[in-house]
Design an enzyme around this catalytic site. Sequence first.
Site, short mmCIF file in Angstrom:
data_model
loop_
_atom_site.label_atom_id
_atom_site.label_comp_id
_atom_site.label_asym_id
_atom_site.label_seq_id
_atom_site.Cartn_x
_atom_site.Cartn_y
_atom_site.Cartn_z
NE ARG A 6 -3.36 -2.37 2.39
CZ ARG A 6 -4.10 -2.65 3.80
NH1 ARG A 6 -3.72 -1.43 4.75
NH2 ARG A 6 -4.84 -4.06 4.21
CG ASP A 20 0.17 6.52 3.88
OD1 ASP A 20 -0.50 4.79 3.68
OD2 ASP A 20 1.24 5.90 4.46
CE1 TYR A 54 7.24 3.03 -0.58
CE2 TYR A 54 8.62 1.07 0.09
CZ TYR A 54 7.32 1.60 0.10
OH TYR A 54 6.05 0.67 -0.30
NE ARG A 111 4.18 10.38 4.70
CZ ARG A 111 3.88 10.92 5.45
NH1 ARG A 111 2.10 10.19 5.05
NH2 ARG A 111 2.99 12.15 5.91
#
Length: 249
Positions: free
Chosen positions: A53, A55, A113, A202
């Site tokens: 997933r 966000d 990422y 993050r």
Amino acid sequence: MPRYRAIIAYDGTDFYGWQVQPGKRTVQGELEKAVNQMAKNPEIPIRVQGSGRTDAGVHALGQVVHFDLPYQIPANGVRKGLATMLPFDIGIEQVDIVADDFHAQYSAHTKTYRYQLSNREFRAPFRRNYTGYWPRRLDYDKMAQAIPDYLGEHDWISFAASGFQAKTTVRTVTDVKISQEPATQEITFEFTGTGFLYNQIRIMVGVLLEIGMGTRPVDDIPRLLAAKDRQQARLTAPASGLYLKSVDY
């Protein structure tokens, strides 16, 4: 039923994330709408499974998905067909026919990422949806010194936002990178690992920003990992700078 694997990219700005949510525009929802239209709306709706997933506001350069069609269509025909049905903020780069036991999430070995950060005082309006914005002065060398402390297998509970649903918080980070572009005053962080928890990237970036500002010691990451306390890793970087870069199988 033949199984298809697709590599897609998307601009997450106008999506409420990856996962289908009632009444919300999501990446998975748009893909399933197109796939079911291609399959002429079968009695049992076709589900599209992603590698993981993302966000709301998070982007993807190389998200991987799989789905089954009720009859075989050449892979390039599926790619071209879906490209005409999908909205402009989703691009479909590649489609392959794969083995029936391939699973976009569970067959993945590692994911990478990227986090893109603008460190200019001027907030560029045309980059606002595609970088995190951080106008405060950062010591790049301190962040570069600290980032290797993320490598290895750790319990990442200190770096997981509340609401995560993972059975275990242990993950392995296999590679980390940091680079800067003086001309644009942008800093790029990259993290590769076996998987990441809800908001983990993050929060990892947020800790590096505090180190770069001098409000956290350079050697603080091992202490945070050992503390197993989310409250001690305070900052979460904005979603706009985060990209799922690639998935390795």
